[in-house]
Design an enzyme around this catalytic site. Structure first.
Site, short mmCIF file in Angstrom:
data_model
loop_
_atom_site.label_atom_id
_atom_site.label_comp_id
_atom_site.label_asym_id
_atom_site.label_seq_id
_atom_site.Cartn_x
_atom_site.Cartn_y
_atom_site.Cartn_z
N HIS A 1 0.87 -1.19 0.00
CA HIS A 1 0.00 0.00 0.00
C HIS A 1 0.90 1.23 0.00
CE1 HIS A 1 -3.58 -2.39 1.15
NE2 HIS A 1 -2.73 -3.10 1.87
N ASN B 1 0.66 4.48 0.86
CA ASN B 1 0.83 5.32 2.05
C ASN B 1 1.35 4.56 3.28
OD1 ASN B 1 0.06 8.20 1.42
ND2 ASN B 1 -1.65 7.07 0.52
N HIS C 1 -2.35 9.96 6.15
CA HIS C 1 -3.17 10.64 5.12
C HIS C 1 -3.19 12.16 5.32
CE1 HIS C 1 -5.47 6.73 3.96
NE2 HIS C 1 -4.33 6.85 3.32
N PRO D 1 -7.38 6.06 -4.23
CA PRO D 1 -7.46 7.45 -4.67
C PRO D 1 -8.29 8.29 -3.68
CG PRO D 1 -8.75 5.99 -6.12
CD PRO D 1 -7.98 5.12 -5.18
N ASP E 1 -11.44 1.21 -0.72
CA ASP E 1 -11.49 1.12 0.74
C ASP E 1 -12.90 0.68 1.13
OD1 ASP E 1 -11.70 1.56 3.48
OD2 ASP E 1 -10.32 3.27 3.43
N GLY F 1 -8.82 -1.92 3.44
CA GLY F 1 -9.49 -1.11 4.46
C GLY F 1 -9.82 -1.96 5.67
N GLU G 1 -8.91 -11.46 6.88
CA GLU G 1 -7.79 -10.89 7.64
C GLU G 1 -8.10 -11.00 9.14
OE1 GLU G 1 -6.96 -6.86 6.44
OE2 GLU G 1 -5.12 -6.75 7.62
N ASP H 1 2.88 -2.92 4.38
CA ASP H 1 3.11 -1.51 4.69
C ASP H 1 4.51 -1.38 5.26
OD1 ASP H 1 0.25 -0.43 4.35
OD2 ASP H 1 -0.07 -2.07 5.74
C1 LIG Z 1 -2.59 -3.85 7.96
N1 LIG Z 1 -3.53 -4.48 7.11
C2 LIG Z 1 -4.33 -3.83 6.22
N2 LIG Z 1 -5.58 -4.34 6.02
C3 LIG Z 1 -6.46 -3.71 5.21
N3 LIG Z 1 -6.18 -2.58 4.55
C4 LIG Z 1 -4.96 -2.05 4.71
C5 LIG Z 1 -3.98 -2.66 5.53
N4 LIG Z 1 -2.86 -1.92 5.44
C6 LIG Z 1 -3.14 -0.88 4.61
N5 LIG Z 1 -4.42 -0.94 4.19
C7 LIG Z 1 -5.16 0.00 3.33
O1 LIG Z 1 -4.23 0.86 2.70
C8 LIG Z 1 -4.47 2.23 3.06
C9 LIG Z 1 -3.17 3.00 3.13
O2 LIG Z 1 -2.60 3.09 1.83
P1 LIG Z 1 -3.20 4.01 0.65
O3 LIG Z 1 -3.70 5.28 1.26
O4 LIG Z 1 -4.28 3.23 -0.01
O5 LIG Z 1 -2.02 4.22 -0.24
C10 LIG Z 1 -5.21 2.12 4.38
O6 LIG Z 1 -5.97 3.28 4.63
C11 LIG Z 1 -6.08 0.88 4.17
O7 LIG Z 1 -7.23 1.19 3.42
ZN LIG Z 2 -2.79 -5.02 2.79
#
Ligand SMILES: CNc1ncnc2c1ncn2[C@@H]1O[C@H](COP(=O)(O)O)[C@@H](O)[C@H]1O
Ligand SMILES: [Zn+2]
Length: 355
Positions: free
Chosen positions: A27, A29, A75, A109, A149, A182, A212, A295
């Site tokens: 991801h 961010n 964010h 986005p 999301d 999300g 998850e 992440d």
């Molecule tokens: C830890 N496990 C996880 N489970 C589910 N969703 C996750 C996540 N880790 C990240 N995100 C998703 O990625 C977004 C951040 O990156 P972007 O703003 O999209 O680049 C988070 O807000 C969430 O929607």
């Molecule tokens: Zn993920």
């Protein structure tokens, strides 16, 4: 004694760093590094954000819920085209420096009225970062998955799918798929089914976060009928942890690769410890598994470290580690010629690696 141990460690580190790798679950961010975060914090001092609010350090754990609070903070820091371009370029360069040769980045986005950011421009800016890295000859092939999301519900999901569909047609093969992510405790996949089905029908590949958390059994049952092209996490699919034989059967029959993120799951506390990670369950069955970071910024890891962790926890030989990284090529959403190019690269590098 200590010296030789250190030397051995360094050699091992080097093997994982130099190992050519494929990253399929990152991801944007969540992948922002310490260094980029410093720059963002300095750009926005009025937010009073400290680094401890954006990363979960070694030995620290957070509940999954707390992890999602971290994304809210990030964010706030990444809310303009300028920020997105900066973090996306840095993230791509960092993956390349870690030996990742092929990366599928995903991001949701966002629209930010104060900075004039629109969802369209958000995606265009990520694509611009990918283009600039290519032009600067960063040694990595990058593709993009548009993320939905789940917290934002069915209308936004449908809107995002339409946007993704436009980019699938206009991005020269860079946009390849759709992600569903999300907070897994919010909403139900049944409400998103028609958006996901539409995405699939128009040729977007689907990478869905599934099971998850334990409460998602029925949802996974439903979403596996699509079926997705890859599964994110799949932590609670098997019956031993409250999933079911039927879920496992669906995943196995359709041979759907699973993206496994060890550090993310342990630090986010959906898995109690590394040795209890479900990597073992799926890997032992010979099921398609791909190690990913999820992440890397938030969980303070990188893909080399994830390979090293899997190898040390589950006793994988270097040959097995190599095979794991090579097999991931087959699970990418890249077109066939790109997969062949990657296979060739791996074959060339293997001679230096495992003579
Ligand atoms: C830890 N496990 C996880 N489970 C589910 N969703 C996750 C996540 N880790 C990240 N995100 C998703 O990625 C977004 C951040 O990156 P972007 O703003 O999209 O680049 C988070 O807000 C969430 O929607
Ligand atoms: Zn993920």
């Amino acid at each position: 004694m200590i010296l030789s141990e250190t030397a051995m460690d360094t050699e091992a580190d080097l093997f994982y760093r130099q190992l050519p790798k494929v990253e399929l679950h990152a991801h944007l961010n969540g992948s922002v590094s310490f260094e980029s975060m410093e720059k963002l914090i300095q750009r926005k001092p009025h937010l009073n954000i400290e680094h401890s609010m954006t990363a979960i350090r070694r030995g620290q754990r957070r509940t999954l819920d707390e992890c999602f609070q971290v994304f809210k903070v990030i964010h706030q820091l990444v809310d303009s085209e300028e920020d997105i371009l900066m973090v996306a370029k840095a993230v791509i360069q960092e993956f390349a420096a870690d030996g990742v040769k092929y990366l599928e980045l995903r991001s949701t986005p966002r629209e930010v009225t104060e900075t004039g950011l629109t969802k369209q421009r958000y995606i265009e800016t990520v694509l611009e970062a990918i283009r600039q890295c290519k032009q600067e000859e960063v040694d990595i092939d990058v593709r993009f998955l548009v993320a939905v999301d789940r917290r934002h519900g069915p209308e936004v999901a449908m809107e995002t799918v339409k946007l993704a569909e436009d980019f699938l047609l206009s991005s020269d093969g860079v946009v390849v798929g759709l992600d569903l992510s999300g907070d897994p405790t919010v909403g139900h996949g049944k409400d998103l089914l028609s958006a996901l089905q539409k995405a699939k029908n128009c040729g977007l590949k689907l990478a869905l976060h599934l099971s998850e958390v334990p409460s998602q059994r029925d949802e996974s049952e439903l979403l596996l009928n699509l079926p997705p092209d890859r599964i994110g996490h799949g932590t609670y699919l098997h019956p031993e942890v409250g999933g079911s034989d039927s879920l496992v059967e669906k995943v196995c029959k359709q041979n759907i690769p699973i993206e496994l993120c060890l550090t993310s799951n342990v630090k986010g506390q959906t898995v109690p410890s590394y040795d209890k990670h479900h990597f073992q369950y799926w890997y032992n069955r010979g099921h398609p598994c791909v190690l990913c970071t999820d992440d890397k910024g938030v969980f303070c890891t990188d893909l080399s470290q994830e390979y090293q962790l899997a190898a040390s926890t589950f006793g994988l030989t270097q040959e097995a580690v190599w095979k794991l990284s090579q097999q991931a090529i087959g699970y990418t959403f890249a077109p066939e010629p790109i997969k062949q190019r990657l296979e060739k690269k791996w074959a060339e590098l293997k001679q230096q690696f495992l003579p």
